[in-house]
Design a protein around this motif. Structure first.
Motif, PDB file in Angstrom:
ATOM      1  N   LEU A  75       4.119  10.089  -7.139  1.00  0.00           N
ATOM      2  CA  LEU A  75       5.196  10.416  -8.071  1.00  0.00           C
ATOM      3  C   LEU A  75       4.651  10.541  -9.489  1.00  0.00           C
ATOM      4  O   LEU A  75       5.005  11.469 -10.230  1.00  0.00           O
ATOM      5  CB  LEU A  75       6.291   9.350  -8.022  1.00  0.00           C
ATOM      6  CG  LEU A  75       7.216   9.370  -6.809  1.00  0.00           C
ATOM      7  CD1 LEU A  75       8.187   8.190  -6.879  1.00  0.00           C
ATOM      8  CD2 LEU A  75       7.997  10.680  -6.738  1.00  0.00           C
ATOM      9  N   GLY A  76       3.777   9.616  -9.856  1.00  0.00           N
ATOM     10  CA  GLY A  76       3.182   9.648 -11.189  1.00  0.00           C
ATOM     11  C   GLY A  76       2.349  10.898 -11.402  1.00  0.00           C
ATOM     12  O   GLY A  76       2.439  11.554 -12.461  1.00  0.00           O
ATOM     13  N   MET A  77       1.517  11.247 -10.412  1.00  0.00           N
ATOM     14  CA  MET A  77       0.687  12.454 -10.535  1.00  0.00           C
ATOM     15  C   MET A  77       1.555  13.694 -10.665  1.00  0.00           C
ATOM     16  O   MET A  77       1.317  14.565 -11.517  1.00  0.00           O
ATOM     17  CB  MET A  77      -0.234  12.589  -9.321  1.00  0.00           C
ATOM     18  CG  MET A  77      -1.382  11.618  -9.270  1.00  0.00           C
ATOM     19  SD  MET A  77      -2.656  12.108  -8.062  1.00  0.00           S
ATOM     20  CE  MET A  77      -1.694  12.183  -6.538  1.00  0.00           C
ATOM     21  N   GLY A  78       2.576  13.798  -9.792  1.00  0.00           N
ATOM     22  CA  GLY A  78       3.416  14.988  -9.803  1.00  0.00           C
ATOM     23  C   GLY A  78       4.182  15.152 -11.096  1.00  0.00           C
ATOM     24  O   GLY A  78       4.221  16.244 -11.686  1.00  0.00           O
ATOM     25  N   ARG A 106      -3.365  21.748 -19.067  1.00  0.00           N
ATOM     26  CA  ARG A 106      -4.443  20.771 -18.989  1.00  0.00           C
ATOM     27  C   ARG A 106      -5.085  20.821 -17.609  1.00  0.00           C
ATOM     28  O   ARG A 106      -4.381  20.907 -16.594  1.00  0.00           O
ATOM     29  CB  ARG A 106      -3.906  19.369 -19.280  1.00  0.00           C
ATOM     30  CG  ARG A 106      -3.458  19.183 -20.726  1.00  0.00           C
ATOM     31  CD  ARG A 106      -2.999  17.763 -20.997  1.00  0.00           C
ATOM     32  NE  ARG A 106      -2.704  17.559 -22.403  1.00  0.00           N
ATOM     33  CZ  ARG A 106      -2.227  16.432 -22.918  1.00  0.00           C
ATOM     34  NH1 ARG A 106      -1.968  15.407 -22.111  1.00  0.00           N
ATOM     35  NH2 ARG A 106      -1.993  16.326 -24.210  1.00  0.00           N
ATOM     36  N   ILE A 107      -6.390  20.729 -17.571  1.00  0.00           N
ATOM     37  CA  ILE A 107      -7.131  20.862 -16.313  1.00  0.00           C
ATOM     38  C   ILE A 107      -6.714  19.812 -15.279  1.00  0.00           C
ATOM     39  O   ILE A 107      -6.523  20.149 -14.105  1.00  0.00           O
ATOM     40  CB  ILE A 107      -8.648  20.809 -16.563  1.00  0.00           C
ATOM     41  CG1 ILE A 107      -9.061  21.939 -17.506  1.00  0.00           C
ATOM     42  CG2 ILE A 107      -9.418  20.894 -15.253  1.00  0.00           C
ATOM     43  CD1 ILE A 107      -8.684  23.328 -17.004  1.00  0.00           C
ATOM     44  N   PRO A 108      -6.555  18.536 -15.646  1.00  0.00           N
ATOM     45  CA  PRO A 108      -6.101  17.565 -14.638  1.00  0.00           C
ATOM     46  C   PRO A 108      -4.756  17.955 -14.031  1.00  0.00           C
ATOM     47  O   PRO A 108      -4.531  17.724 -12.834  1.00  0.00           O
ATOM     48  CB  PRO A 108      -6.002  16.259 -15.430  1.00  0.00           C
ATOM     49  CG  PRO A 108      -6.981  16.418 -16.536  1.00  0.00           C
ATOM     50  CD  PRO A 108      -6.889  17.863 -16.924  1.00  0.00           C
ATOM     51  N   ALA A 109      -3.849  18.542 -14.838  1.00  0.00           N
ATOM     52  CA  ALA A 109      -2.560  18.971 -14.305  1.00  0.00           C
ATOM     53  C   ALA A 109      -2.756  20.078 -13.267  1.00  0.00           C
ATOM     54  O   ALA A 109      -2.106  20.093 -12.214  1.00  0.00           O
ATOM     55  CB  ALA A 109      -1.660  19.463 -15.434  1.00  0.00           C
ATOM     56  N   ARG A 130       0.824  -1.206   0.000  1.00  0.00           N
ATOM     57  CA  ARG A 130       0.000   0.000   0.000  1.00  0.00           C
ATOM     58  C   ARG A 130       0.859   1.257   0.000  1.00  0.00           C
ATOM     59  O   ARG A 130       0.536   2.249  -0.685  1.00  0.00           O
ATOM     60  CB  ARG A 130      -0.936  -0.007   1.203  1.00  0.00           C
ATOM     61  CG  ARG A 130      -1.958  -1.140   1.195  1.00  0.00           C
ATOM     62  CD  ARG A 130      -2.678  -1.242   2.531  1.00  0.00           C
ATOM     63  NE  ARG A 130      -1.756  -1.559   3.624  1.00  0.00           N
ATOM     64  CZ  ARG A 130      -2.118  -1.662   4.898  1.00  0.00           C
ATOM     65  NH1 ARG A 130      -3.388  -1.453   5.239  1.00  0.00           N
ATOM     66  NH2 ARG A 130      -1.241  -1.974   5.835  1.00  0.00           N
ATOM     67  N   ALA A 131       1.957   1.229   0.754  1.00  0.00           N
ATOM     68  CA  ALA A 131       2.868   2.378   0.782  1.00  0.00           C
ATOM     69  C   ALA A 131       3.546   2.548  -0.573  1.00  0.00           C
ATOM     70  O   ALA A 131       3.695   3.673  -1.076  1.00  0.00           O
ATOM     71  CB  ALA A 131       3.903   2.197   1.889  1.00  0.00           C
ATOM     72  N   LEU A 132       3.945   1.432  -1.178  1.00  0.00           N
ATOM     73  CA  LEU A 132       4.599   1.484  -2.487  1.00  0.00           C
ATOM     74  C   LEU A 132       3.643   1.993  -3.560  1.00  0.00           C
ATOM     75  O   LEU A 132       4.025   2.811  -4.412  1.00  0.00           O
ATOM     76  CB  LEU A 132       5.121   0.094  -2.865  1.00  0.00           C
ATOM     77  CG  LEU A 132       6.317  -0.418  -2.054  1.00  0.00           C
ATOM     78  CD1 LEU A 132       6.583  -1.884  -2.389  1.00  0.00           C
ATOM     79  CD2 LEU A 132       7.551   0.425  -2.342  1.00  0.00           C
ATOM     80  N   LEU A 133       2.400   1.522  -3.527  1.00  0.00           N
ATOM     81  CA  LEU A 133       1.413   1.965  -4.501  1.00  0.00           C
ATOM     82  C   LEU A 133       1.141   3.460  -4.365  1.00  0.00           C
ATOM     83  O   LEU A 133       1.034   4.190  -5.360  1.00  0.00           O
ATOM     84  CB  LEU A 133       0.110   1.181  -4.315  1.00  0.00           C
ATOM     85  CG  LEU A 133      -1.049   1.552  -5.251  1.00  0.00           C
ATOM     86  CD1 LEU A 133      -0.651   1.290  -6.702  1.00  0.00           C
ATOM     87  CD2 LEU A 133      -2.305   0.763  -4.894  1.00  0.00           C
ATOM     88  N   SER A 134       1.038   3.928  -3.121  1.00  0.00           N
ATOM     89  CA  SER A 134       0.795   5.348  -2.887  1.00  0.00           C
ATOM     90  C   SER A 134       1.975   6.191  -3.381  1.00  0.00           C
ATOM     91  O   SER A 134       1.786   7.240  -4.000  1.00  0.00           O
ATOM     92  CB  SER A 134       0.554   5.594  -1.397  1.00  0.00           C
ATOM     93  OG  SER A 134       0.363   6.972  -1.148  1.00  0.00           O
ATOM     94  N   LEU A 135       3.193   5.733  -3.098  1.00  0.00           N
ATOM     95  CA  LEU A 135       4.379   6.455  -3.569  1.00  0.00           C
ATOM     96  C   LEU A 135       4.370   6.552  -5.094  1.00  0.00           C
ATOM     97  O   LEU A 135       4.619   7.634  -5.661  1.00  0.00           O
ATOM     98  CB  LEU A 135       5.644   5.738  -3.092  1.00  0.00           C
ATOM     99  CG  LEU A 135       6.972   6.299  -3.612  1.00  0.00           C
ATOM    100  CD1 LEU A 135       7.183   7.729  -3.134  1.00  0.00           C
ATOM    101  CD2 LEU A 135       8.137   5.405  -3.182  1.00  0.00           C
ATOM    102  N   ALA A 136       4.078   5.437  -5.757  1.00  0.00           N
ATOM    103  CA  ALA A 136       4.031   5.431  -7.222  1.00  0.00           C
ATOM    104  C   ALA A 136       2.938   6.366  -7.734  1.00  0.00           C
ATOM    105  O   ALA A 136       3.137   7.082  -8.726  1.00  0.00           O
ATOM    106  CB  ALA A 136       3.796   4.005  -7.724  1.00  0.00           C
ATOM    107  N   LEU A 137       1.795   6.372  -7.050  1.00  0.00           N
ATOM    108  CA  LEU A 137       0.682   7.226  -7.461  1.00  0.00           C
ATOM    109  C   LEU A 137       1.061   8.697  -7.371  1.00  0.00           C
ATOM    110  O   LEU A 137       0.845   9.470  -8.322  1.00  0.00           O
ATOM    111  CB  LEU A 137      -0.538   6.939  -6.584  1.00  0.00           C
ATOM    112  CG  LEU A 137      -1.754   7.859  -6.782  1.00  0.00           C
ATOM    113  CD1 LEU A 137      -2.313   7.695  -8.184  1.00  0.00           C
ATOM    114  CD2 LEU A 137      -2.825   7.566  -5.737  1.00  0.00           C
TER     115      LEU A 137
END
Length: 434
Positions: free
Chosen positions: A237-240, A251-254, A228-235
């Motif tokens: 990092l990916g969003m940022g 873009r609005i999502p950004a 769960r911690a790894l998934l959150s970190l990936a999420l």
């Protein structure tokens, strides 16, 4: 003192009304701001535009029940209200070129940060919004930020003069209830923080179950072996990374991702320790970004995906929106009664936060003060003591050094002696506390 005396039910009632009115005003202001950022097309239906959908999501979101139902939550409401008012004033300045709006932007932000320091994050959100939604040059955007920066500086000076420090008082906190990361390694601390950040995202989409108690160890201590911690970190990092890559494309999502990250940063525990793992009220300001994203998706992205016109919303989109609105409203209606009093609040918390030392201790405190003290029937008192003994034992199993729980253990021991008059058992329990 009169009818509004200390602890008066009338005063409490008025305070709740004030919270509701301020919350409603925040929803209206958000709608007004979004109406300028996402203007409706000619002939478009207002009730299926970004401003209305986003504002409706905001008003209906169950996560906000804590801020509105809890009188203490007014600081969150006022902070966001002041921050949004500063954003509105800045945008009005660019529309009208009237300096008065520029002055008001600083005044409104100062009022927001004096309510709660979370509003400081709008020092980044406001220029970001201007960049995304206007053609204002970078120089003018920076110039318009000067009153906001002055407001932030005034707040910092006031805070420092009042407290004598900015972020760290210089004393190590050795109480687990005020320092939940006590005893953790650096890796465990960071992994646990990202676990909570993942929970925040989950609660935005699925606001259930809800609790006011995220103290040790309702949020478990985890390491980087926890998926769960790894998934959150990936999420995150990916969003940022994605948001930064699409910053120039506006873009609005950004925009919503950066809005969310900026406003969450101050309560994330990554930069400043907030004294608890997490709280639902900490999502009050960041949830605006989620609501804008939801409004944009249903009003603009979904029609494009299913090849429908924006001014003629699809039946599918309308049905999905109604279902979500109904679910949000239902969860809010079922959550608000938990805030009726200390008894109902702590009873609901101990059901959800079963691994929190605080929830068990506070539930025992409520039982003792509100039910046991006034009980006269011996059988009722014995049953209450049984319940209190179970929960205070559970609290001390989680945190053996919990001072408040040790005090309540002594009180429960006295209550048990009052019921069975067994002096040896009473002394044994007191010896444990000592």
């Amino acid at each position: 003192v009169g009818i509004f005396g200390k602890g008066s039910p009338n005063l409490i009632y008025v305070s709740h009304i004030v919270n509701i009115l301020l919350y409603g005003a925040t929803g209206v202001l958000l709608y007004r701001i979004l109406l300028g950022l996402f203007p409706l097309k000619e002939g478009g239906r207002w009730y299926f535009g970004v401003p209305f959908i986003a504002s409706a999501f905001f008003v209906l979101h169950p996560l906000h029940s804590e801020c509105v139902a809890n009188i203490k939550g007014r600081d969150e409401i006022l902070a966001l209200l002041g921050a949004l008012a500063a954003l509105y004033a800045t945008l009005k300045y660019f529309d009208t070129n009237r300096v008065l709006w520029l002055i008001l932007s600083g005044v409104f932000l100062l009022l927001g940060v004096l309510s709660k320091e979370n509003a400081l994050t709008f020092l980044a959100v406001i220029p970001l919004t201007v960049y995304f939604f206007t053609n204002v040059s970078g120089g003018r955007n920076f110039g318009a930020s000067i009153p906001l920066l002055l407001a932030g500086l005034i707040f910092i000076l006031v805070r420092y003069n009042a407290l004598g420090y900015m972020l760290n008082h210089g004393n190590d906190t050795t109480d687990l209830m005020n320092n939940p990361f006590l005893g953790m390694t650096g890796g465990e601390r960071l992994a646990t923080i990202f676990l909570t950040l993942g929970w925040y995202v989950k609660l935005l989409f699925v606001p259930h179950p809800l609790t006011h108690d995220y103290y040790p160890y309702h949020v478990p201590k985890v390491g980087w072996s926890d998926w769960r911690a790894l998934l959150s970190l990936a999420l995150y990092l990916g969003m940022g990374i994605w948001a930064l890559m699409n910053l120039k494309k506006r873009r609005i999502p950004a925009y919503t991702i950066l809005f969310y990250l900026f406003t969450l940063s101050i309560v994330s525990n990554l930069f400043v320790s907030v004294g608890t793992f997490m709280n639902e009220r900490f999502l009050y300001m960041p949830s605006v970004a989620f609501c804008i994203l939801a409004g944009w998706f249903f009003a603009r992205k979904l029609p494009a995906l299913i090849k429908e016109s924006e001014d003629k919303p699809s039946v599918l989109g309308a049905m999905v929106l109604l279902v979500i609105a109904a679910l949000f409203a239902f969860r809010t209606v079922t959550r608000v009664p938990d805030w009726k009093d200390a008894m109902s609040l702590n009873k609901s918390a101990v059901r959800v936060s079963e691994n929190s030392a605080r929830s068990h201790c506070f539930y025992v405190t409520a039982l003792y003060k509100e039910q046991y003290i006034g009980a006269t029937d011996r059988a009722v008192k014995a049953a209450l003591v049984d319940t209190m003994e179970y929960h205070i034992k559970r609290s001390l199993e989680i945190n053996p050094n919990y001072g408040a729980a040790l005090i309540m253990k002594a009180a429960v021991a006295a209550a048990r002696f009052d019921v069975d008059n067994q002096l040896d058992k009473f002394f044994h329990q007191i010896e444990y506390v000592m």
